[in-house]
Design a protein around this motif. Sequence first.
Motif, PDB file in Angstrom:
ATOM      1  N   TYR A  84     -24.707  12.007  -8.446  1.00  0.00           N
ATOM      2  CA  TYR A  84     -24.143  11.482  -7.296  1.00  0.00           C
ATOM      3  C   TYR A  84     -25.094  10.146  -6.901  1.00  0.00           C
ATOM      4  O   TYR A  84     -25.601   9.382  -7.854  1.00  0.00           O
ATOM      5  CB  TYR A  84     -24.510  12.543  -6.197  1.00  0.00           C
TER       6      TYR A  84
ATOM      7  N   THR B  61     -16.613  12.607  -8.242  1.00  0.00           N
ATOM      8  CA  THR B  61     -16.950  13.340  -7.155  1.00  0.00           C
ATOM      9  C   THR B  61     -16.772  12.608  -5.920  1.00  0.00           C
ATOM     10  O   THR B  61     -16.180  13.298  -4.749  1.00  0.00           O
ATOM     11  CB  THR B  61     -18.364  13.779  -7.277  1.00  0.00           C
TER      12      THR B  61
ATOM     13  N   LYS C 255     -10.282  14.166   0.020  1.00  0.00           N
ATOM     14  CA  LYS C 255      -9.945  15.155   0.854  1.00  0.00           C
ATOM     15  C   LYS C 255     -10.299  14.722   2.340  1.00  0.00           C
ATOM     16  O   LYS C 255      -9.808  15.055   3.339  1.00  0.00           O
ATOM     17  CB  LYS C 255     -11.164  16.187   0.559  1.00  0.00           C
TER      18      LYS C 255
ATOM     19  N   ILE D  44     -18.737  20.729   6.219  1.00  0.00           N
ATOM     20  CA  ILE D  44     -19.592  19.588   5.824  1.00  0.00           C
ATOM     21  C   ILE D  44     -20.605  19.010   6.915  1.00  0.00           C
ATOM     22  O   ILE D  44     -21.382  18.494   6.237  1.00  0.00           O
ATOM     23  CB  ILE D  44     -18.269  18.529   6.009  1.00  0.00           C
TER      24      ILE D  44
ATOM     25  N   TRP E  48     -20.348   7.619   2.793  1.00  0.00           N
ATOM     26  CA  TRP E  48     -19.876   8.921   2.758  1.00  0.00           C
ATOM     27  C   TRP E  48     -20.560   9.687   4.213  1.00  0.00           C
ATOM     28  O   TRP E  48     -19.564  10.089   4.865  1.00  0.00           O
ATOM     29  CB  TRP E  48     -20.384  10.021   1.674  1.00  0.00           C
TER      30      TRP E  48
ATOM     31  N   THR F  73     -14.961  23.244  -0.364  1.00  0.00           N
ATOM     32  CA  THR F  73     -13.854  22.695  -1.186  1.00  0.00           C
ATOM     33  C   THR F  73     -13.111  24.193  -1.313  1.00  0.00           C
ATOM     34  O   THR F  73     -11.777  24.032  -1.469  1.00  0.00           O
ATOM     35  CB  THR F  73     -14.415  22.797  -2.602  1.00  0.00           C
TER      36      THR F  73
ATOM     37  N   LEU G 244     -11.765  18.252  -6.308  1.00  0.00           N
ATOM     38  CA  LEU G 244     -13.157  18.235  -5.811  1.00  0.00           C
ATOM     39  C   LEU G 244     -13.882  19.512  -6.583  1.00  0.00           C
ATOM     40  O   LEU G 244     -15.140  19.317  -7.197  1.00  0.00           O
ATOM     41  CB  LEU G 244     -13.443  18.226  -4.546  1.00  0.00           C
TER      42      LEU G 244
ATOM     43  N   TYR H 193     -21.367  23.346   0.343  1.00  0.00           N
ATOM     44  CA  TYR H 193     -20.448  22.499  -0.300  1.00  0.00           C
ATOM     45  C   TYR H 193     -19.261  23.244  -0.977  1.00  0.00           C
ATOM     46  O   TYR H 193     -18.131  22.747  -0.828  1.00  0.00           O
ATOM     47  CB  TYR H 193     -21.325  21.664  -1.434  1.00  0.00           C
TER      48      TYR H 193
ATOM     49  N   SER I  96      -8.825  19.395  -2.553  1.00  0.00           N
ATOM     50  CA  SER I  96     -10.050  20.514  -2.785  1.00  0.00           C
ATOM     51  C   SER I  96     -10.299  21.046  -4.244  1.00  0.00           C
ATOM     52  O   SER I  96     -11.380  21.179  -4.745  1.00  0.00           O
ATOM     53  CB  SER I  96      -9.897  21.686  -1.514  1.00  0.00           C
TER      54      SER I  96
ATOM     55  N   SER J 180     -16.736  19.210  -9.774  1.00  0.00           N
ATOM     56  CA  SER J 180     -18.053  19.896  -9.476  1.00  0.00           C
ATOM     57  C   SER J 180     -18.483  20.837 -10.318  1.00  0.00           C
ATOM     58  O   SER J 180     -19.471  20.902 -10.821  1.00  0.00           O
ATOM     59  CB  SER J 180     -17.969  20.464  -7.761  1.00  0.00           C
TER      60      SER J 180
ATOM     61  N   GLU K  74     -13.945  13.473  -2.838  1.00  0.00           N
ATOM     62  CA  GLU K  74     -14.526  13.692  -1.158  1.00  0.00           C
ATOM     63  C   GLU K  74     -13.600  12.990  -0.503  1.00  0.00           C
ATOM     64  O   GLU K  74     -13.196  13.363   0.842  1.00  0.00           O
ATOM     65  CB  GLU K  74     -15.961  13.405  -1.348  1.00  0.00           C
TER      66      GLU K  74
END
Length: 328
Positions: A158, A92, A99, A236, A174, A267, A61, A263, A58, A65, A96
């Motif tokens: 992204y 990123t 995690k 999520i 994802w 995290t 991430l 989001y 986390s 970010s 993700e």
Amino acid sequence: MNYSYGNLTSVGATNMIVLAICNSTSVVVCLLASTMVLVFRLYRKVVYRLALYQVLSSLALAFVSVFQIIFINYHKNTGAYDRACSAIAWLTLYAEWMKLLFTMWVTFHLFCFAVLLKNLKKLEALYITTSLFAPAMVASVPLITHSYGLSPDGSLCYIYVARDDAFIERFALWDAPALVLLFMASTAMVVMVIKLAQRAYWRSSYEPISGDDQFQKALKHLLPLAAFPILFFIFIIPVVIFHIYVAKSSTSKAQKISTFVFYSLWTMNSGVTLIVHISVARCLARKKVEAVQHFLFGIAIDEGFKGPQANTLAWDVLYPGVKDVKII
């Protein structure tokens, strides 16, 4: 060539700022949680190491970010920012997936222990290896297909839909794995609750099962890990739903601020969960020590010792030869 969009909108700039501020908070929270594990030397127990891996993923991430804010000037010099955007997007997606995999392994570890009565702490190396190396392969796919780029409103680097198959790619890399893991983890949690309820009923109705005391003691340490997959999916789901909505809607070009807040909460939740767990565990342990010490103090008083002597005797009985003690 990456797929990038036009000028940064006012909504996109606001989203970038919100993302940076919220994830900066997440970085601080995750650092605090990691520090508590190290200071109290909790990393010696596998349950806390598994929790620490969640927090570190986390942290990675959230840290990546925060750097999305540098693309607030992307539209002024797209050539200069193009490779940096791809790098941040790769990191990123990598974080993700890291995690996501650690969450999967925590759920698997809990399920095997609570349902199958197997402690798979020897698989810890497998948990770490797969969670570090598998995400790199997944995150490299958009590099090959040149699908990394800035969002339509300029708020996030992204995988973004510049052509029809890009939505399929993002969903496959994802959104779909997150939803599949949500279903699997939910099923595992339901089975765990049923099995634990059966064991509790058996304990109350019949003679205790051989070795059940050790099982219950170990389970008390492991159950707090269940908060990680549960909170993972609570935060999520809105993000995945809105990803799909934005990708398929021709009228929605700007991502909502609420998506970035969820989001960031996603995290942050690992760090908050671990901090709360450690604080509560230390508080309960301290109260337990104080209760036992008070009990021994009363016995010493009954035996004719005076206050200071009784207190010293109670401490010596609890911790012979020790002047100070760690609560956890």
